[in-house]
Design a protein around this motif. Structure first.
Motif, PDB file in Angstrom:
ATOM      1  N   GLY A 131     -11.859 -10.991  -5.474  1.00 29.39           N
ATOM      2  CA  GLY A 131     -11.898  -9.919  -4.477  1.00 29.39           C
ATOM      3  C   GLY A 131     -10.671  -9.897  -3.591  1.00 29.39           C
ATOM      4  O   GLY A 131     -10.103  -8.838  -3.321  1.00 29.39           O
ATOM      5  N   VAL A 132     -10.227 -11.084  -3.155  1.00 32.10           N
ATOM      6  CA  VAL A 132      -9.045 -11.170  -2.286  1.00 32.10           C
ATOM      7  C   VAL A 132      -7.792 -10.720  -3.032  1.00 32.10           C
ATOM      8  O   VAL A 132      -6.979  -9.943  -2.509  1.00 32.10           O
ATOM      9  N   THR A 135      -7.847  -6.939  -3.868  1.00 26.43           N
ATOM     10  CA  THR A 135      -7.671  -6.114  -2.670  1.00 26.43           C
ATOM     11  C   THR A 135      -6.203  -5.874  -2.381  1.00 26.43           C
ATOM     12  O   THR A 135      -5.792  -4.763  -2.026  1.00 26.43           O
ATOM     13  N   LEU A 161      -4.279  -1.917  -2.507  1.00 27.44           N
ATOM     14  CA  LEU A 161      -3.716  -1.344  -1.287  1.00 27.44           C
ATOM     15  C   LEU A 161      -2.563  -0.410  -1.625  1.00 27.44           C
ATOM     16  O   LEU A 161      -1.755  -0.700  -2.515  1.00 27.44           O
TER      17      LEU A 161
END
Length: 287
Positions: A107-108, A111, A115
């Protein structure tokens, strides 16, 4: 009859072919024509054909040669070494990690990838600026601080591109590692092969095609990075982080030399094509 049959079979491809000619081949051909002229944005009623003058000018221009060098450094550091290596390492670690760790890490990393480029650029600018997060951390560790965007701009933007783009490599390699039969790895472990030997003699050869595909796509994407560098440094200080896309933009839209800027764009296209040819040849080579 055979020709008619082939034509009928190829008919469903006609709409895609028309779209490619209209939106890809057409603009490329138009840009090729502009590259051989002295077209300018302002102060010119008509453009004239100048032959290879724009290309000769580029190879005599120290700023262009500097941009070529920085583009290669940026591509090698952030794509060939950074994104590729870190993506493979994360994929290998996540394969052995527990499900909560995989979910959190994935997830990190993803993400940062989803962006928008401008948003990522502002985040990394805030991280590297003189009063930014990195120097605040160094202060807490009692280590010397510096203005990273001034002293090491090409390294700063390379790190930013690694941070933003590693997720793609991680996803590619995660899928590739899942395709390796477990019995092969288990047999190597029984035979006494350590982790590094299994990586070098089993894992890397078996995901060779995924490595080649990932390198090609990452390289082409990195060669065209503009917004990230523009937001962080605008190619500065001076021209110390001015890669070819930024140099092309400066010549075409700030200096109003559309013909010269388009010639630089074609040279960038040639660089990307050379990388693609190398990777495609590697992909055709059998293990």
């Amino acid at each position: 009859m055979r020709r008619v049959h082939r034509a009928v079979r190829a008919l469903p491809l006609a709409p895609a072919l028309v779209l490619l000619l209209l939106f890809l081949a057409g603009p490329v051909a138009y840009c090729v024509g502009i590259a051989f002229t002295d077209l300018q944005l302002t102060g010119q009623a008509h453009s004239s054909f100048v032959g290879f003058a724009n290309f000769r000018r580029a190879f005599r221009d120290e700023a262009f040669l500097n941009a070529v060098w920085l583009t290669l450094v940026f591509t090698v550091l952030s794509s060939l070494v950074g994104q590729n290596t870190l993506g493979l390492a994360l994929a290998a670690l996540m394969k052995r990690a527990s499900k909560p760790v995989r979910t959190l890490t994935g997830g990190v990393v993803v993400t940062a990838w989803v962006l928008p480029e401008v948003v990522a650029g502002f985040l990394l600018y805030a991280f590297f600026r003189r009063e930014g997060t990195l120097n605040a951390i160094l202060d807490q560790l009692h280590l010397p601080r510096q203005n990273w965007l001034y002293t090491l701009p090409i390294l700063a933007v390379s790190f930013a591109n690694v941070w933003r783009g590693t997720a793609f490599s991680m996803l590619v390699y995660s899928a590739a590692l899942d395709e390796i039969p477990a019995e092969i790895t288990e047999a190597a472990e029984v035979d006494g092969a350590g982790g590094w030997r299994r990586l070098w003699h089993i894992t890397l050869p078996m995901i060779r095609r995924s490595i080649g595909t990932n390198l090609m796509l990452n390289t082409l994407q990195t060669l065209s990075v503009f917004g990230l560098i523009w937001v962080m440094t605008r190619g500065g200080p001076g021209d110390r982080s001015q890669t070819l896309p930024l140099f092309m933009y400066e010549q075409a839209f700030q200096n109003s030399m559309i013909g010269y800027g388009t010639a630089v764009a074609l040279l960038l296209l040639v660089v990307g094509s050379l990388f693609s040819v190398v990777y495609l040849r590697l992909l055709r080579t059998e293990v």
